[in-house]
Design a protein around this motif. Sequence first.
Motif: not given
Length: 213
Positions: A69-75
């Motif tokens: 994840r990038i912060e809260h969300w998948p790439v």
Amino acid sequence: MIGFSDRRQQSTRPQLPAWLDRYTTLGLYGLLVGTVLCLVAFLTNPVPDPSFPWATLPESLRLPIAQPRIEHWPVTYTIGIWLWVFCFPALFLAGYRRYGDGNRGAAVWLVGLPTLAMLGWTTYCRFFWPKLHPPTWNAPAYTFVCWLYCSTYDVLWSNTAYTIALFGIVTTLLVVRHQDRDRYALLGFGFLALPLGLPALYEGYRRVTRTRS
């Protein structure tokens, strides 16, 4: 007769500059690619978007891998959403390219509908979006000022976004009424509402350069 009518209709359609026409076409493909990338995240991660924990696939339908994840969300979800952000203006430019003949067409497609979109997204993010904590720089938003709100939750920036959207309404009325200052209003709204304001910024620049020539 049909061929003549088609040629006449094509001749009345507005012509975008080559670079903007290319962006419009590629932007539409970008929206499609962004959608696919977001859907890929549902195949790899149980909850791609923590704001919507109910939006998930059964484990039997998911792949046996999980994206980082990038912060809260998948790439791929992150890339897909940001593609939507930067390609979204292409929808209005494509509508203008296809249906926007005349001054009213410019008012509707290049400033009116983007203004409505800004009002809608600002209201959604302010009052309805299930906010994640802590706030993050990776919060997608359709204008830079909206990004300042979504990445901080400071209502000052949301109020600023509403003010810019109000300016967009005034700009739309100026364009519809053929007021002399409409070109400067288009430039102002377009700049303040970037990247969503790209269509208005283009139209303002076109009108300013046309007047000077």
